[in-house]
Motif scaffolding. Structure first.
Motif, PDB file in Angstrom:
ATOM      1  N   GLN A   1      -5.729  -0.866   4.309  1.00 18.71           N
ATOM      2  CA  GLN A   1      -5.937  -0.097   3.086  1.00 18.71           C
ATOM      3  C   GLN A   1      -5.634   1.375   3.284  1.00 18.71           C
ATOM      4  OE1 GLN A   1      -6.595  -1.279   0.074  1.00 18.71           O
ATOM      5  NE2 GLN A   1      -6.576  -3.356   0.865  1.00 18.71           N
TER       6      GLN A   1
ATOM      7  N   SER B   1      -3.850   1.423  -7.378  1.00 19.23           N
ATOM      8  CA  SER B   1      -4.087   1.719  -5.965  1.00 19.23           C
ATOM      9  C   SER B   1      -5.266   2.673  -5.880  1.00 19.23           C
ATOM     10  CB  SER B   1      -2.837   2.355  -5.337  1.00 19.23           C
ATOM     11  OG  SER B   1      -2.568   3.606  -5.943  1.00 19.23           O
ATOM     12  N   LYS B   2      -5.668   2.959  -4.660  1.00 23.26           N
ATOM     13  CA  LYS B   2      -6.764   3.890  -4.427  1.00 23.26           C
ATOM     14  C   LYS B   2      -6.481   5.242  -5.085  1.00 23.26           C
ATOM     15  CE  LYS B   2      -6.910   4.783  -0.246  1.00 23.26           C
ATOM     16  NZ  LYS B   2      -6.915   4.989   1.208  1.00 23.26           N
TER      17      LYS B   2
ATOM     18  N   ASP C   1       0.810  -1.227   0.000  1.00 23.22           N
ATOM     19  CA  ASP C   1       0.000   0.000   0.000  1.00 23.22           C
ATOM     20  C   ASP C   1       0.836   1.267   0.000  1.00 23.22           C
ATOM     21  OD1 ASP C   1      -2.375  -1.261  -0.070  1.00 23.22           O
ATOM     22  OD2 ASP C   1      -2.922  -0.888   2.018  1.00 23.22           O
TER      23      ASP C   1
END
Lengths: 389, 389
Positions: A386, B61-62, A74
């Protein structure tokens, strides 16, 4: 989400040359660096589920292969460029050359560009020794090393430092390479015996390491060569059509692999049935799977090299360079006064033109700028997070 | 197969910073550079069958995406690292940042490492203008440009230089961005009208370019906005979940794409049936497929950006840097006296430590060292050659 202050016209990207990596090794010692990288690898492998993983992307040619090895969690993205050209030595070039980068996942900005030629040899040895620490017999003292080229010293010194191996039995079809390795081992206070054949090298070895370069289906280790209780560290068979180990040898003990989908294609197990059982390393490191179950067992590490090892090695080297004040900032990504105005870079380039590398303190770049994850040293079963602060 | 002579402890890898690329543009003019890159792109696309192609490898990714874009022919390997982070502007960073390398296929040695942030904007504009030259109405004079961020000036100046477009109709949800673009266009002697909506911008436009950044399924262009005969240059819809064009608009005319397997996943056509017919550009450039068939037709270029465009752009910039004496040699890959003796790099690093960047003439590096293919400017149906001198 704050960015480092910009002191000139580029984002801060740390560049580490092979001289910088050599300077890290000089400062800390090769054994300690290999062990340090191994610690990072183990820390990252126990967080296996945190990573977005894929088999490497290979472009094959008549002469060799060029591969890209990306991986990310992440926080941090990592990619390595690496080639494998077995005939390169004939024109004075290394068989394996590599470089790579770390980048921030939240912005995509590259934070580190590093040579990975030396670093690849270091992380490959670190992984091999780490696996052997988990699955070789703890009373191992002697290692055969077959293939005495560029990677052989790193393997031997890694096993010496991390497992206390102090006797090495050397074989290479090129006797000059064996003499080079023997000299380096002697300088390190280790015992080296040059053998006449791979079979002779394997005699009385507790661990057998194969690290040959030919892109062929070779049979370096055949049935009967390994004594009961041997750990086989099979490093050289690492791409389609490039194997070292007889299928019967592979089938004679538990086989440990880095990332199963990649090893099925690239490893020595490419010769076996696709449902031949293998164990991924992270399960062993995390205590979820058993390594060696009895002293007389033959264990096999079918090493091919996985992207996560480069991720771990780059975060070790980035931190070490920071601690030792090594590296320079590379003018790779332009900094923009207005991010929607890329065109402004073209308006007065003469006045903007600066050096392509500058001393690090210009950027006040710290290891936090590398944006490396804080490793979790103990095995954990917590789910992937996340969020990000 | 001779290697360049080694003058110090590293192989010659040319490094081009964004300042170097800006200096190329200053020397030649942005329009001429875009046109030069377009010529290289056309030369390489007509040799389409010579290349080992794959869709880019994306880590999502986000916040955005990081992608690797490799491609190679028998001689040269190319890879680009590029991100797309639509919210980066909020922290002062470019939405798109990129760098990449060229390497020799026969040895795997990287010959060029370059910034590709500026270069990506240049090659994207070059591809768009090149496609429009083939499929837009030849009497086009006016272009709407929707999305007036970092790439917009490059698009406009490319179309001005290569197609003679001299009237631009601007729209962006951020009026500041439109005023910035209008100022730059005025400075270049072009007419710019800032509009209140995308629909207004499209009025009386011969060509409509969309280059917005949001990672959403947006509907920037809806049915009825495009007049008969318009060419739609749809640049901003370039990854899964990021589209700009209403499906009915896409279905209203022939759709041209770079590399179909990639565009099916990333382009605006991701919203259409997988068997919706599209035409790959190389067939049009080579004369194997028709572009526009009548003046009232709506034509669509569903641009996503393909690795071969970066290959072409890097060979243009490498040659230009050589011609203009720009760039420096980067200490990326160690040169070894004995290629089987990587360990020797660690033996006396203090004495070997040198600068990470040196002036090019240290290496006597010429464009031949970049090992770039000699392009074949005329369409050819000859099979891919396997040999190499």
């Amino acid at each position: 989400m704050t960015q480092p202050a910009l002191h000139n016209a580029h984002l801060p990207t740390l560049f580490l040359s092979s001289d910088d990596i050599a300077a890290v090794v000089t400062a800390r010692g090769l054994g300690a660096v290999i062990a340090g990288v191994a610690t990072c690898i183990e820390q990252d492998f126990v967080r296996w589920e945190d990573f977005d993983k894929s088999p490497r992307l290979a472009n094959h040619s008549k002469q060799g292969v060029i591969e890209l090895m990306p991986v990310s969690d992440d926080t941090t993205y990592s990619v390595k460029y690496v080639n494998g050209h077995p005939k390169n030595f004939m024109t004075g070039l290394p068989t394996v050359m590599a470089f790579g980068c770390l980048a921030r996942v939240d912005t995509g900005a590259p934070t580190l560009v590093s040579e990975l030629t030396l670093t690849t040899a270091i992380r490959t040895a670190a992984t091999s020794a780490l696996v052997a620490k988990h699955v070789a017999r703890p009373d191992s003292t002697t290692m055969a090393i077959i293939g005495n080229g560029a990677q052989s010293e790193f393997q031997c010194l890694g096993f010496a430092h991390m497992l206390g191996i102090h006797m090495f039995r050397l074989f290479d079809v090129d006797a000059t390479a064996s003499h080079k390795l023997a000299r380096h081992l002697a300088n390190a206070g280790l015992l080296a015996t040059i053998c006449d054949s791979a079979a002779q090298a394997c005699e009385s070895a507790d661990i057998v390491t194969t690290v040959t370069a030919d892109k062929t289906n070779a049979l370096i280790i055949t049935p009967g060569m390994l004594a009961a209780g041997t750990h086989l560290n099979a490093v050289g068979g690492d791409c389609p059509g490039k194997t070292e180990i007889h299928p019967q040898v592979l089938a004679s003990g538990p086989v440990f692999v880095e990332f199963e989908p990649q090893t099925r294609v690239e490893g020595d197990i490419q010769m076996l049935d696709p449902d031949f059982a293998v164990t991924e390393l992270w399960r062993v490191f995390k205590g979820e799977a058993t390594g060696r179950t009895h002293p007389a067992q033959i264990t096999v590490f079918d090493s091919v090299g996985f992207a996560l090892e480069d991720f771990s090695a780059m975060r070790y080297m980035g931190q070490a360079a920071h601690d030792l004040g090594l590296g320079q900032a590379l003018a790779l990504i332009p900094a923009l006064a207005d991010p929607k105005n890329l065109f402004a870079l073209l308006e007065q380039p003469h006045q903007r033109r600066g050096p392509s590398l500058v001393a690090l303190d210009t950027f006040k770049m710290g290891s936090s700028a590398l944006h490396m994850p804080v490793p979790v040293p103990v095995p954990s079963t917590s789910p992937t997070t996340q969020g990000r602060s």
